[in-house]
Structure formats: C-alpha cells, structure tokens
Design a protein around this motif. Structure first.
Motif, mmCIF file in Angstrom:
data_model
loop_
_atom_site.group_PDB
_atom_site.id
_atom_site.type_symbol
_atom_site.label_atom_id
_atom_site.label_comp_id
_atom_site.label_asym_id
_atom_site.label_seq_id
_atom_site.Cartn_x
_atom_site.Cartn_y
_atom_site.Cartn_z
ATOM 1 N N ILE A 137 11.459 38.245 25.651
ATOM 2 C CA ILE A 137 11.515 39.180 24.551
ATOM 3 C C ILE A 137 10.592 40.409 25.098
ATOM 4 O O ILE A 137 10.976 41.412 24.862
ATOM 5 C CB ILE A 137 11.014 38.738 23.231
ATOM 6 C CG1 ILE A 137 11.962 37.701 22.866
ATOM 7 C CG2 ILE A 137 11.133 39.904 22.319
ATOM 8 C CD1 ILE A 137 11.590 36.687 21.762
ATOM 9 N N ASP A 138 9.472 40.412 25.386
ATOM 10 C CA ASP A 138 8.721 41.510 25.966
ATOM 11 C C ASP A 138 9.132 42.206 27.092
ATOM 12 O O ASP A 138 8.895 43.383 26.954
ATOM 13 C CB ASP A 138 7.133 40.853 26.138
ATOM 14 C CG ASP A 138 6.080 41.905 26.132
ATOM 15 O OD1 ASP A 138 6.167 42.923 25.380
ATOM 16 O OD2 ASP A 138 5.202 42.201 26.993
ATOM 17 N N ARG B 233 7.835 37.478 19.609
ATOM 18 C CA ARG B 233 7.332 38.171 20.802
ATOM 19 C C ARG B 233 5.795 38.189 20.538
ATOM 20 O O ARG B 233 5.212 38.039 21.488
ATOM 21 C CB ARG B 233 7.768 39.885 20.578
ATOM 22 C CG ARG B 233 7.082 40.585 21.988
ATOM 23 C CD ARG B 233 7.698 41.862 21.353
ATOM 24 N NE ARG B 233 7.077 42.820 22.562
ATOM 25 C CZ ARG B 233 6.842 44.232 22.119
ATOM 26 N NH1 ARG B 233 7.153 44.633 21.017
ATOM 27 N NH2 ARG B 233 6.221 44.902 23.269
ATOM 28 N N TRP C 133 17.886 35.379 26.794
ATOM 29 C CA TRP C 133 16.877 36.533 27.213
ATOM 30 C C TRP C 133 16.698 36.766 28.569
ATOM 31 O O TRP C 133 15.846 37.571 29.103
ATOM 32 C CB TRP C 133 15.309 36.361 26.493
ATOM 33 C CG TRP C 133 15.559 36.358 24.984
ATOM 34 C CD1 TRP C 133 15.674 35.281 24.282
ATOM 35 C CD2 TRP C 133 15.519 37.464 24.121
ATOM 36 N NE1 TRP C 133 15.591 35.715 22.847
ATOM 37 C CE2 TRP C 133 15.702 37.236 22.997
ATOM 38 C CE3 TRP C 133 15.488 38.678 24.253
ATOM 39 C CZ2 TRP C 133 15.710 37.792 21.601
ATOM 40 C CZ3 TRP C 133 15.333 39.695 23.215
ATOM 41 C CH2 TRP C 133 15.628 39.296 21.863
ATOM 42 N N VAL D 206 12.510 38.511 15.926
ATOM 43 C CA VAL D 206 12.313 38.878 17.119
ATOM 44 C C VAL D 206 10.926 39.399 17.253
ATOM 45 O O VAL D 206 10.102 39.049 18.266
ATOM 46 C CB VAL D 206 13.399 40.246 17.532
ATOM 47 C CG1 VAL D 206 12.839 40.720 18.993
ATOM 48 C CG2 VAL D 206 14.776 39.364 17.744
ATOM 49 N N ALA E 167 8.276 34.307 24.374
ATOM 50 C CA ALA E 167 7.509 35.624 23.849
ATOM 51 C C ALA E 167 7.579 36.719 25.232
ATOM 52 O O ALA E 167 7.643 37.800 24.926
ATOM 53 C CB ALA E 167 6.022 35.280 23.659
#
Length: 117
Positions: free
Chosen positions: A39-40, A23, A92, A19, A36
C-alpha cells in the motif's frame, strides 16, 4: 453533478480509512507487513489524491458485498468487514494500478463471454 447517498459517502470514507490503517498500523504478521509495504508503494507511485479516487471507486462493489453478507456477518461493517474486504479482494502488486480481483465483482464473471456459466 452526481449525488451520493449518505450511506455511499460513509462507505467511501470507511474504505479510505481502512486503507490508511492497513498502511500505517500493520500487525506483526508477515502478510500484514507485506500488505502495508505494498500500500505504501502504491501511495508513492500514484500519490494520495489519485489513490483516494481509486479507493472511492470501490464503494459500489463493497456495498453490494455487504448487502450479501450483512445478515450473516457477526462483526461490524467499518472496522471489520471493510478492511477484510480490502485484504481479500484488492491486488496491490502493481503500485500504479491497485485493482479488485475478479472474485470481488460478482457480475464480472457473468459478463465474461468465455465463461460457461
């Protein structure tokens, strides 16, 4: 207090590491950059500690997926299988609730009463 095997602890560490890598170091393809950013956004929404606990919760499912695939998977577990599993199986889109897609949990479909399986 629960006791975990070394294998499960390593799987959890591999998940968290994947993860962080997904990211921080997206490749230049638009899907990877989008992942990315998603996830951020989840890090921002949940915080590191809560997200880490969420990710660790995927350990059993990843280990089951690996057991099913390992004899035919040509690459390594930690640097290939785990990140690819995350890419293929985690949604996500809701930053406060990253979750496994139904296909990630093989027993989920069979436990659905409306499933005609």
């Amino acid at each position: 207090m629960a006791h975990y095997s070394e294998t499960s602890l390593e799987t959890a560490a591999c998940l968290w590491e994947a993860v962080l890598t997904l990211r921080a170091r997206p490749i230049t393809d638009p899907d990877a950059i989008g992942l990315a950013l998603a996830i951020d956004n989840t890090f921002d929404a949940l915080g590191t500690a809560a997200l880490r606990l969420t990710v660790v919760g995927w350990t059993d499912v990843v280990e089951a997926a690996w057991r099913a695939a390992e004899n035919n998977y040509p690459l390594c577990f930690d640097w290939d299988f785990v990140p690819n599993w995350i890419i293929d199986n985690i949604d996500w889109s809701a930053p406060h609730h990253p979750c496994m897609q139904a296909k990630a949990v093989p027993w989920a479909a069979s436990s659905n009463p409306s499933d005609p399986a």
